[in-house]
Design a protein around this motif. Structure first.
Motif, mmCIF file in Angstrom:
data_model
loop_
_atom_site.group_PDB
_atom_site.id
_atom_site.type_symbol
_atom_site.label_atom_id
_atom_site.label_comp_id
_atom_site.label_asym_id
_atom_site.label_seq_id
_atom_site.Cartn_x
_atom_site.Cartn_y
_atom_site.Cartn_z
ATOM 1 N N SER A 58 1.023 -1.352 -0.149
ATOM 2 C CA SER A 58 -0.004 -0.129 0.019
ATOM 3 C C SER A 58 0.825 1.135 0.117
ATOM 4 O O SER A 58 2.136 1.033 0.192
ATOM 5 C CB SER A 58 -0.850 -0.028 1.328
ATOM 6 O OG SER A 58 -1.770 -1.320 1.427
ATOM 7 N N SER A 59 0.291 2.528 -0.108
ATOM 8 C CA SER A 59 0.868 3.841 -0.186
ATOM 9 C C SER A 59 1.608 4.135 1.050
ATOM 10 O O SER A 59 1.097 3.552 2.320
ATOM 11 C CB SER A 59 -0.003 4.845 -0.466
ATOM 12 O OG SER A 59 -0.507 4.639 -1.809
ATOM 13 N N SER A 60 2.763 4.563 1.151
ATOM 14 C CA SER A 60 3.537 4.737 2.413
ATOM 15 C C SER A 60 2.870 6.091 2.844
ATOM 16 O O SER A 60 2.360 6.960 2.264
ATOM 17 C CB SER A 60 4.971 4.850 2.312
ATOM 18 O OG SER A 60 5.367 5.842 1.349
ATOM 19 N N GLY A 61 3.394 6.163 4.283
ATOM 20 C CA GLY A 61 2.638 7.309 4.943
ATOM 21 C C GLY A 61 1.205 7.634 5.195
ATOM 22 O O GLY A 61 0.836 8.697 5.649
ATOM 23 N N VAL A 62 0.550 6.819 4.987
ATOM 24 C CA VAL A 62 -1.026 6.809 4.980
ATOM 25 C C VAL A 62 -1.483 6.467 6.621
ATOM 26 O O VAL A 62 -0.829 5.702 7.179
ATOM 27 C CB VAL A 62 -1.734 5.956 3.997
ATOM 28 C CG1 VAL A 62 -1.462 6.432 2.609
ATOM 29 C CG2 VAL A 62 -1.530 4.514 4.169
ATOM 30 N N GLN A 63 -2.753 6.733 6.906
ATOM 31 C CA GLN A 63 -2.697 6.489 8.018
ATOM 32 C C GLN A 63 -4.083 5.546 7.966
ATOM 33 O O GLN A 63 -4.901 5.653 7.250
ATOM 34 C CB GLN A 63 -3.702 7.622 9.053
ATOM 35 C CG GLN A 63 -4.269 7.519 10.034
ATOM 36 C CD GLN A 63 -4.986 8.772 10.842
ATOM 37 O OE1 GLN A 63 -4.516 9.533 10.613
ATOM 38 N NE2 GLN A 63 -6.092 8.663 11.622
ATOM 39 N N LEU A 64 -4.087 4.213 8.878
ATOM 40 C CA LEU A 64 -5.056 3.053 8.431
ATOM 41 C C LEU A 64 -6.042 3.272 9.644
ATOM 42 O O LEU A 64 -5.757 3.500 10.820
ATOM 43 C CB LEU A 64 -4.323 1.864 8.763
ATOM 44 C CG LEU A 64 -3.163 1.612 7.519
ATOM 45 C CD1 LEU A 64 -2.515 0.404 7.683
ATOM 46 C CD2 LEU A 64 -3.809 1.723 6.054
ATOM 47 N N GLY A 65 -7.383 2.991 9.173
ATOM 48 C CA GLY A 65 -8.425 2.708 10.092
ATOM 49 C C GLY A 65 -9.188 1.410 9.861
ATOM 50 O O GLY A 65 -9.183 0.792 8.730
ATOM 51 N N TYR A 66 -9.646 0.943 10.907
ATOM 52 C CA TYR A 66 -10.428 -0.386 10.766
ATOM 53 C C TYR A 66 -11.934 -0.219 11.177
ATOM 54 O O TYR A 66 -12.241 0.258 12.177
ATOM 55 C CB TYR A 66 -9.705 -1.333 11.717
ATOM 56 C CG TYR A 66 -8.172 -1.478 11.394
ATOM 57 C CD1 TYR A 66 -7.927 -2.472 10.418
ATOM 58 C CD2 TYR A 66 -7.161 -0.706 11.734
ATOM 59 C CE1 TYR A 66 -6.431 -2.571 10.080
ATOM 60 C CE2 TYR A 66 -6.063 -0.870 11.580
ATOM 61 C CZ TYR A 66 -5.397 -1.560 10.583
ATOM 62 O OH TYR A 66 -4.247 -1.602 10.313
ATOM 63 N N PHE A 67 -12.800 -0.981 10.175
ATOM 64 C CA PHE A 67 -14.157 -0.704 10.635
ATOM 65 C C PHE A 67 -15.115 -1.924 10.391
ATOM 66 O O PHE A 67 -14.273 -2.833 9.529
ATOM 67 C CB PHE A 67 -14.654 0.459 9.576
ATOM 68 C CG PHE A 67 -13.963 1.743 9.783
ATOM 69 C CD1 PHE A 67 -14.496 2.647 10.449
ATOM 70 C CD2 PHE A 67 -12.527 2.041 8.820
ATOM 71 C CE1 PHE A 67 -13.691 3.777 10.755
ATOM 72 C CE2 PHE A 67 -12.167 3.162 8.951
ATOM 73 C CZ PHE A 67 -12.662 4.170 10.034
ATOM 74 N N THR A 68 -16.292 -1.932 10.400
ATOM 75 C CA THR A 68 -16.866 -3.233 10.429
ATOM 76 C C THR A 68 -18.064 -3.004 9.210
ATOM 77 O O THR A 68 -18.680 -4.037 8.900
ATOM 78 C CB THR A 68 -18.091 -3.413 11.634
ATOM 79 O OG1 THR A 68 -18.665 -2.309 11.992
ATOM 80 C CG2 THR A 68 -16.965 -3.908 13.105
ATOM 81 N N ASN A 69 -17.977 -1.771 8.686
ATOM 82 C CA ASN A 69 -18.787 -1.688 7.658
ATOM 83 C C ASN A 69 -17.994 -1.002 6.337
ATOM 84 O O ASN A 69 -17.039 -0.258 6.689
ATOM 85 C CB ASN A 69 -20.328 -0.836 7.915
ATOM 86 C CG ASN A 69 -20.049 0.353 8.673
ATOM 87 O OD1 ASN A 69 -18.407 0.840 9.018
ATOM 88 N ND2 ASN A 69 -20.848 1.392 8.719
ATOM 89 N N ASN A 70 -18.860 -0.889 5.138
ATOM 90 C CA ASN A 70 -18.058 -0.494 3.910
ATOM 91 C C ASN A 70 -18.190 0.969 3.908
ATOM 92 O O ASN A 70 -17.113 1.655 3.174
ATOM 93 C CB ASN A 70 -18.732 -1.242 2.727
ATOM 94 C CG ASN A 70 -20.022 -0.759 2.601
ATOM 95 O OD1 ASN A 70 -20.679 -0.212 3.502
ATOM 96 N ND2 ASN A 70 -20.637 -1.183 1.504
ATOM 97 N N ASN A 71 -18.777 1.726 4.655
ATOM 98 C CA ASN A 71 -18.770 2.877 4.569
ATOM 99 C C ASN A 71 -18.100 3.691 5.878
ATOM 100 O O ASN A 71 -18.044 5.088 6.070
ATOM 101 C CB ASN A 71 -20.251 3.786 4.572
ATOM 102 C CG ASN A 71 -21.126 3.321 5.662
ATOM 103 O OD1 ASN A 71 -20.600 2.842 6.695
ATOM 104 N ND2 ASN A 71 -22.320 3.880 5.673
ATOM 105 N N ALA A 72 -17.340 2.851 6.369
ATOM 106 C CA ALA A 72 -16.410 3.258 7.642
ATOM 107 C C ALA A 72 -16.885 4.122 8.657
ATOM 108 O O ALA A 72 -16.471 5.049 9.024
ATOM 109 C CB ALA A 72 -15.172 4.082 6.945
ATOM 110 N N SER A 73 -18.307 3.892 8.903
ATOM 111 C CA SER A 73 -18.834 4.483 9.870
ATOM 112 C C SER A 73 -18.845 3.872 11.353
ATOM 113 O O SER A 73 -19.316 4.745 12.318
ATOM 114 C CB SER A 73 -20.260 4.853 9.512
ATOM 115 O OG SER A 73 -20.997 3.747 9.390
#
Length: 401
Positions: A58-73
């Motif tokens: 993946s691209s470097s320097g990105v911030q990763l988040g983890y979610f249970t749904n596809n709209n990341a809510s």
């Protein structure tokens, strides 16, 4: 870069004004988010979605988040310790441009198998087990000895879905128990379940230790007895087949008027001796010669333990129970009413001794009676019948008729 020509717009005073010129629009790319599905694990293990191997490339320097749904809510609470299988979502955010990319990631957590069902019926010593093993998911099984306190032979480790082993118990009067450790392994996933314990009872095969035949006089019931090495006794009227008449060490017969044979079989649970032992009921009658010795005046030589009297009809069989034919050899009175001598039998009267008969004589046996005296003491006509010429050394007729 876009050129703006004859652009008319309204200002705050609602006056229309015309503008012209150029404007540059810059479109920044979304970050690259490369997802590699993590290896499947077996419950109760978990998967760490934050490990770098999942987003490698993946691209470097990105911030990763983890979610249970596809709209990341809906934020995934513990991405480093995911314990439930399913589809989750990782979002990469370019912290400079704010551009985002969201991609799914699949978490596979295979169930741990367990022994869902098994049948381990008791077996008889020397028989073969047939323990069918079923897992909560399609599985194979391995087993090994857990405990064998009675030293049952034939116990071995193995694998498969059926424990089939011929087991022999050294115990004669109680069950022996064997326990196996059984471990399931799920087909396809290789997930290994917890160890279960399966117990098999190996029952002894009993035998008849002793029986007691009985005698009754003339007619009546009889109590027969048999003792097993273990378990109980089943009584039958036939040597094979049929249902038990009763279960117990004793059996009381119906009223009998003739000799009968019953059969005893030892049983322990479903285990039986397999061979039925005959137990006799002997119906004796007064005047029946048994012949345990040859003395006419020994009471145990006569049916029902009754010495013949002047009213007793006597029968001398071809084959007495004890093997001896009667001899009148003592000074005690020897008497009977009718005397029947069957084929090959004999009656011997020793010299100086007397046999008093008050009825008829039928002799189909030996035609000689010894050197003693044969006395006919009846008060009616008496008949002497014989298959051959009779030889009587001393005959006294004292008949009053």
């Amino acid at each position: 870069t876009y050129d703006l020509k004859n652009l008319t717009y309204s200002n705050a005073s609602f006056c229309l004004q015309a503008q012209s010129g150029s404007y540059t629009l810059t479109v920044k790319p979304n970050p690259v988010l490369q997802i590699t599905t993590p290896p499947a694990v077996c419950d109760p293990n978990s998967i760490d979605l934050t490990q770098s191997s999942i987003t490698n490339g993946s691209s470097s320097g990105v911030q990763l988040g983890y979610f249970t749904n596809n709209n990341a809510s809906s934020v995934l609470a513990t991405p480093s310790n995911v314990t439930s299988a399913g589809t989750y979502y990782i979002q990469a955010i370019d912290t400079t441009s704010g551009c985002k990319t969201t991609n799914p990631v699949t978490v596979i957590i295979n169930p741990k198998p367990y022994l869902a069902n098994f049948s381990a019926p008791d077996i008889c010593s020397g028989a073969t087990t047939s323990i069918s093993l079923t897992g909560s998911v399609p599985s194979s099984f391995s087993w090994s000895l857990n405990d064998n306190p009675s030293n049952v032979t034939g116990v071995v480790s193995g694998s498969g879905t059926i424990i089939s082993q011929s087991l022999i118990s050294p115990l004669n009067n109680s069950p022996a128990f064997v326990t196996y450790n059984v471990i399931p392994t799920a087909n396809g996933t290789g997930c290994i379940g917890d160890t279960d314990v399966v117990t098999v009872a190996v029952n002894p095969v009993p035998i008849i230790v002793s029986t007691a035949s009985t005698k009754i006089c003339t007619s009546g019931t009889s109590t027969l007895q048999a003792n097993p090495s273990s378990g109980n006794i089943q009584w039958f009227s036939n040597s094979t087949g049929g249902s038990p008449l009763v279960t117990g060490t004793n059996y009381i017969s119906p009223i009998l008027n003739a000799n009968a044979v019953y059969y005893a079989q030892a049983s322990f649970g479903t285990c039986t001796s397999g061979i039925r032992t005959p137990v006799n009921v002997i119906v004796e009658n007064p005047g029946q010669w048994l012949g345990y010795t040859n003395d006419w005046n020994t009471i145990s030589n006569w049916g029902c333990n009754i010495l013949p009297t002047t009213t007793t009809n006597v029968t001398i069989p071809t084959t007495p129970d004890g093997g001896f034919y009667p001899i009148v050899s003592t000074n005690s009175l020897a008497v009977c009413k009718n005397l029947l001598m069957n084929s090959s039998s004999s009656v011997t009267i020793n010299a100086g001794k007397d046999l008093n008969v008050y009825g008829d004589i039928t002799n189909n046996g030996s035609p000689t009676f010894g050197a003693g005296r044969f006395t006919l003491n009846g008060n009616v006509l008496q008949y002497f019948n014989g298959a051959t010429t009779q030889k009587i050394n001393h005959l006294k007729v004292n008949n009053t008729k």
